[in-house]
Design a protein around this motif. Structure first.
Motif, PDB file in Angstrom:
ATOM      1  N   GLU A  30       0.812  -1.208   0.000  1.00 18.02           N
ATOM      2  CA  GLU A  30       0.000   0.000   0.000  1.00 18.02           C
ATOM      3  C   GLU A  30       0.849   1.262   0.000  1.00 18.02           C
ATOM      4  O   GLU A  30       0.472   2.267  -0.605  1.00 18.02           O
ATOM      5  CB  GLU A  30      -0.970  -0.003   1.185  1.00 18.02           C
ATOM      6  CG  GLU A  30      -2.054  -1.063   1.061  1.00 18.02           C
ATOM      7  CD  GLU A  30      -3.178  -0.876   2.060  1.00 18.02           C
ATOM      8  OE1 GLU A  30      -3.270   0.223   2.659  1.00 18.02           O
ATOM      9  OE2 GLU A  30      -3.973  -1.819   2.237  1.00 18.02           O
ATOM     10  N   ASP A  31       2.005   1.231   0.643  1.00 18.88           N
ATOM     11  CA  ASP A  31       2.892   2.398   0.628  1.00 18.88           C
ATOM     12  C   ASP A  31       3.408   2.655  -0.790  1.00 18.88           C
ATOM     13  O   ASP A  31       3.531   3.810  -1.225  1.00 18.88           O
ATOM     14  CB  ASP A  31       4.064   2.200   1.592  1.00 18.88           C
ATOM     15  CG  ASP A  31       3.636   2.278   3.053  1.00 18.88           C
ATOM     16  OD1 ASP A  31       2.586   2.906   3.321  1.00 18.88           O
ATOM     17  OD2 ASP A  31       4.333   1.710   3.905  1.00 18.88           O
ATOM     18  N   PHE A  32       3.720   1.579  -1.488  1.00 20.00           N
ATOM     19  CA  PHE A  32       4.180   1.680  -2.882  1.00 20.00           C
ATOM     20  C   PHE A  32       3.069   2.271  -3.751  1.00 20.00           C
ATOM     21  O   PHE A  32       3.307   3.186  -4.550  1.00 20.00           O
ATOM     22  CB  PHE A  32       4.569   0.288  -3.387  1.00 20.00           C
ATOM     23  CG  PHE A  32       5.014   0.238  -4.820  1.00 20.00           C
ATOM     24  CD1 PHE A  32       6.331   0.498  -5.175  1.00 20.00           C
ATOM     25  CD2 PHE A  32       4.113  -0.082  -5.830  1.00 20.00           C
ATOM     26  CE1 PHE A  32       6.741   0.448  -6.500  1.00 20.00           C
ATOM     27  CE2 PHE A  32       4.508  -0.133  -7.161  1.00 20.00           C
ATOM     28  CZ  PHE A  32       5.835   0.134  -7.497  1.00 20.00           C
ATOM     29  N   ALA A  33       1.844   1.762  -3.589  1.00 21.38           N
ATOM     30  CA  ALA A  33       0.711   2.267  -4.374  1.00 21.38           C
ATOM     31  C   ALA A  33       0.436   3.722  -4.056  1.00 21.38           C
ATOM     32  O   ALA A  33       0.176   4.538  -4.957  1.00 21.38           O
ATOM     33  CB  ALA A  33      -0.525   1.413  -4.096  1.00 21.38           C
ATOM     34  N   LYS A  34       0.502   4.077  -2.785  1.00 18.47           N
ATOM     35  CA  LYS A  34       0.275   5.460  -2.372  1.00 18.47           C
ATOM     36  C   LYS A  34       1.289   6.389  -3.020  1.00 18.47           C
ATOM     37  O   LYS A  34       0.945   7.474  -3.514  1.00 18.47           O
ATOM     38  CB  LYS A  34       0.351   5.567  -0.850  1.00 18.47           C
ATOM     39  CG  LYS A  34       0.130   6.987  -0.328  1.00 18.47           C
ATOM     40  CD  LYS A  34       0.203   7.025   1.195  1.00 18.47           C
ATOM     41  CE  LYS A  34       0.032   8.471   1.690  1.00 18.47           C
ATOM     42  NZ  LYS A  34       0.117   8.548   3.173  1.00 18.47           N
ATOM     43  N   LYS A  35       2.552   5.955  -3.047  1.00 17.39           N
ATOM     44  CA  LYS A  35       3.620   6.766  -3.623  1.00 17.39           C
ATOM     45  C   LYS A  35       3.320   7.115  -5.084  1.00 17.39           C
ATOM     46  O   LYS A  35       3.415   8.286  -5.491  1.00 17.39           O
ATOM     47  CB  LYS A  35       4.945   6.011  -3.521  1.00 17.39           C
ATOM     48  CG  LYS A  35       6.096   6.659  -4.263  1.00 17.39           C
ATOM     49  CD  LYS A  35       7.344   5.782  -4.194  1.00 17.39           C
ATOM     50  CE  LYS A  35       8.466   6.353  -5.060  1.00 17.39           C
ATOM     51  NZ  LYS A  35       9.677   5.479  -5.033  1.00 17.39           N
ATOM     52  N   ARG A  50      -6.693   1.275 -16.791  1.00 15.46           N
ATOM     53  CA  ARG A  50      -7.356   0.111 -16.217  1.00 15.46           C
ATOM     54  C   ARG A  50      -8.201  -0.651 -17.231  1.00 15.46           C
ATOM     55  O   ARG A  50      -8.607  -1.789 -16.976  1.00 15.46           O
ATOM     56  CB  ARG A  50      -8.263   0.542 -15.062  1.00 15.46           C
ATOM     57  CG  ARG A  50      -9.483   1.338 -15.512  1.00 15.46           C
ATOM     58  CD  ARG A  50     -10.269   1.896 -14.345  1.00 15.46           C
ATOM     59  NE  ARG A  50     -11.438   2.660 -14.817  1.00 15.46           N
ATOM     60  CZ  ARG A  50     -12.263   3.339 -14.010  1.00 15.46           C
ATOM     61  NH1 ARG A  50     -12.016   3.366 -12.705  1.00 15.46           N
ATOM     62  NH2 ARG A  50     -13.295   3.993 -14.500  1.00 15.46           N
ATOM     63  N   SER A  51      -8.470  -0.053 -18.381  1.00 17.49           N
ATOM     64  CA  SER A  51      -9.428  -0.605 -19.339  1.00 17.49           C
ATOM     65  C   SER A  51      -9.219  -2.084 -19.664  1.00 17.49           C
ATOM     66  O   SER A  51     -10.193  -2.848 -19.687  1.00 17.49           O
ATOM     67  CB  SER A  51      -9.410   0.228 -20.615  1.00 17.49           C
ATOM     68  OG  SER A  51     -10.197  -0.342 -21.613  1.00 17.49           O
ATOM     69  N   PRO A  52      -7.984  -2.571 -19.926  1.00 20.88           N
ATOM     70  CA  PRO A  52      -7.829  -3.990 -20.280  1.00 20.88           C
ATOM     71  C   PRO A  52      -8.097  -4.944 -19.123  1.00 20.88           C
ATOM     72  O   PRO A  52      -8.214  -6.151 -19.340  1.00 20.88           O
ATOM     73  CB  PRO A  52      -6.358  -4.084 -20.705  1.00 20.88           C
ATOM     74  CG  PRO A  52      -5.877  -2.695 -20.874  1.00 20.88           C
ATOM     75  CD  PRO A  52      -6.713  -1.855 -19.976  1.00 20.88           C
ATOM     76  N   TYR A  53      -8.228  -4.415 -17.912  1.00 22.53           N
ATOM     77  CA  TYR A  53      -8.234  -5.267 -16.730  1.00 22.53           C
ATOM     78  C   TYR A  53      -9.558  -5.268 -15.964  1.00 22.53           C
ATOM     79  O   TYR A  53      -9.652  -5.853 -14.886  1.00 22.53           O
ATOM     80  CB  TYR A  53      -7.119  -4.819 -15.769  1.00 22.53           C
ATOM     81  CG  TYR A  53      -5.767  -4.723 -16.421  1.00 22.53           C
ATOM     82  CD1 TYR A  53      -5.162  -5.838 -16.987  1.00 22.53           C
ATOM     83  CD2 TYR A  53      -5.083  -3.508 -16.483  1.00 22.53           C
ATOM     84  CE1 TYR A  53      -3.918  -5.760 -17.586  1.00 22.53           C
ATOM     85  CE2 TYR A  53      -3.832  -3.411 -17.084  1.00 22.53           C
ATOM     86  CZ  TYR A  53      -3.261  -4.551 -17.638  1.00 22.53           C
ATOM     87  OH  TYR A  53      -2.025  -4.461 -18.238  1.00 22.53           O
ATOM     88  N   GLY A  66      -6.823 -11.681 -10.164  1.00 21.14           N
ATOM     89  CA  GLY A  66      -5.366 -11.726 -10.286  1.00 21.14           C
ATOM     90  C   GLY A  66      -4.721 -10.435 -10.741  1.00 21.14           C
ATOM     91  O   GLY A  66      -3.483 -10.341 -10.796  1.00 21.14           O
ATOM     92  N   ILE A  67      -5.504  -9.415 -11.081  1.00 19.74           N
ATOM     93  CA  ILE A  67      -4.930  -8.156 -11.559  1.00 19.74           C
ATOM     94  C   ILE A  67      -4.380  -7.366 -10.376  1.00 19.74           C
ATOM     95  O   ILE A  67      -5.031  -7.222  -9.340  1.00 19.74           O
ATOM     96  CB  ILE A  67      -5.974  -7.313 -12.314  1.00 19.74           C
ATOM     97  CG1 ILE A  67      -6.507  -8.084 -13.521  1.00 19.74           C
ATOM     98  CG2 ILE A  67      -5.375  -5.974 -12.744  1.00 19.74           C
ATOM     99  CD1 ILE A  67      -5.446  -8.472 -14.530  1.00 19.74           C
ATOM    100  N   THR A  68      -3.168  -6.844 -10.536  1.00 17.30           N
ATOM    101  CA  THR A  68      -2.499  -6.131  -9.458  1.00 17.30           C
ATOM    102  C   THR A  68      -2.289  -4.658  -9.815  1.00 17.30           C
ATOM    103  O   THR A  68      -2.286  -4.276 -10.991  1.00 17.30           O
ATOM    104  CB  THR A  68      -1.124  -6.749  -9.153  1.00 17.30           C
ATOM    105  OG1 THR A  68      -0.249  -6.530 -10.278  1.00 17.30           O
ATOM    106  CG2 THR A  68      -1.240  -8.239  -8.874  1.00 17.30           C
ATOM    107  N   PHE A  69      -2.075  -3.872  -8.775  1.00 15.24           N
ATOM    108  CA  PHE A  69      -1.727  -2.461  -8.976  1.00 15.24           C
ATOM    109  C   PHE A  69      -0.449  -2.344  -9.798  1.00 15.24           C
ATOM    110  O   PHE A  69      -0.335  -1.479 -10.680  1.00 15.24           O
ATOM    111  CB  PHE A  69      -1.546  -1.778  -7.617  1.00 15.24           C
ATOM    112  CG  PHE A  69      -1.130  -0.332  -7.714  1.00 15.24           C
ATOM    113  CD1 PHE A  69      -2.073   0.679  -7.828  1.00 15.24           C
ATOM    114  CD2 PHE A  69       0.220   0.019  -7.689  1.00 15.24           C
ATOM    115  CE1 PHE A  69      -1.685   2.004  -7.925  1.00 15.24           C
ATOM    116  CE2 PHE A  69       0.611   1.345  -7.788  1.00 15.24           C
ATOM    117  CZ  PHE A  69      -0.343   2.338  -7.900  1.00 15.24           C
TER     118      PHE A  69
END
Length: 359
Positions: A30-35, A50-53, A66-69
């Motif tokens: 979450e810290d990585f995503a927040k950054k 995000r469209s393809p996912y 299974g889709i990740t940030f």
């Protein structure tokens, strides 16, 4: 940001992350995503890529299992790096086009601005937008004669003459392309000889004139899109490439589309560096993203109109012991495509020109 009852509401990065998790997006750090949400913004990063996912059902928007940030971020960086490569390649091409146009104009009409900007030297065409008429194009170019920027101001004040190779450096790419479009047949033919290896193609000069203008307008389209931060990887230019002017084995079904169309028309030019640099960036980014997320290879292959393999792909020839990340490096002829691992196993070494690390 969120949208409720047509009202756009502010949401903090923490709230954005919670919303993504509720939509089934996997956020491992979450810290990585927040950054990265703070750096690039939710709209640019998530809504833009995000469209393809995703899919939607009666309960709303959801991410596929299974889709990740990190996967969305990687696609964003794929496009961002490709966009930067487009800008660099188009600026390089722009410099070449301006120099070529200046040479043609000076050779035909001289180096004094009153001579080479004489309206009688050019062929007027009816344009739907009067802003882009010959007269208005020449007015735009003439305004640049009064620029305070060097070297225009230096040539004006010291020499009283501003040759075209000096003046054209201060013009927008769009202005130069519109100007070239007003060239008479002789000057367009000279531009063709600057830009294409006429003697090595079976296309007529008249066909190459049309191809040249199609190429310039497509390149301008991509340059402007990239300059304004537009999404590049799945973009298809509205500028038409007239299919009938290419070789007989190119048809509506076989002409590359989307980003690969840009690669294709650049490959027809005599000056290779814009193509080499763009092809290198594309190859590197495809390998980087698909190595980490091989399930995206099919999607990207369809969007980019290229054949993507799950392994790192390089190109070799029978006359060198080097392998290349781009099939156009140094003007190599008839390259063979193999995996990087197989090339190394067979004794090939990386080309110092195109196999440098890309940040």
């Amino acid at each position: 940001m969120d949208n409720t009852n047509n009202e756009i509401l502010y949401s903090s990065v923490e709230e954005q992350i919670e919303k993504l998790k509720q939509q089934n997006l996997i956020i491992e750090d979450e810290d990585f995503a927040k950054k990265y949400l703070e750096i690039f913004g939710y709209f640019n990063l998530i809504k833009g890529y995000r469209s393809p996912y995703i899919f939607t059902d009666a309960s709303g928007l959801h991410y596929r299992s299974g889709i990740t940030f990190n996967q969305i971020l990687s696609l964003y960086m794929f496009d961002k790096n490709l966009r930067n490569a487009v800008i660099a390649s188009m600026l390089d091409l722009e410099e070449h086009i301006k120099a070529s146009a200046a040479d043609v104009v000076a050779q035909s009409f001289g180096t004094h601005q009153d001579d080479y900007l004489n309206i009688r030297n050019y062929r007027d065409k009816r344009r739907r937008n009067r802003k882009f008429s010959l007269r208005n194009t020449l007015i735009t170019i003439q305004k640049a004669l009064n620029s305070d920027k060097t070297p225009v101001s230096h040539y004006r004040e010291v020499h009283g003459i501003i040759p075209p190779w000096i003046l054209f450096k201060n013009l927008y790419f769009s202005t130069i392309i519109n100007f070239i479009n007003f060239f008479k047949p002789h000057e367009k033919e000279q531009m063709v000889y600057h830009l294409y290896d006429v003697d090595s193609t079976d296309l007529s000069v008249d066909n190459l004139k049309l191809i040249m203008m199609d190429t310039l307008f497509v390149c301008l389209d991509y340059r402007n899109l990239a300059a304004h931060g537009g999404r590049i990887y799945n973009y298809r230019s509205d500028c038409n490439v007239r299919l009938e002017n290419f070789s007989t084995d190119v048809s509506e079904d076989t002409l590359p589309k989307g980003f690969n169309q840009l690669i294709y028309i650049l490959s027809c030019l005599k000056y290779r560096k814009p193509l080499d640099d763009l092809s290198k960036a594309l190859n590197y980014e495809v390998n980087r993203h698909c190595s980490a997320f091989p399930e995206d290879a099919t999607y990207l292959g369809q969007i980019l109109n290229i054949d993507i393999k799950s392994e790192n792909v390089v190109w070799i020839t029978g006359t060198s012991d080097k392998f290349h990340y781009t099939p156009y490096c140094s003007g190599i002829k008839h390259p063979l495509q193999i995996s990087e691992q197989k090339a190394i196993a067979n004794g090939y070494i990386p080309c110092k020109r195109c196999c440098k690390e890309t940040d």
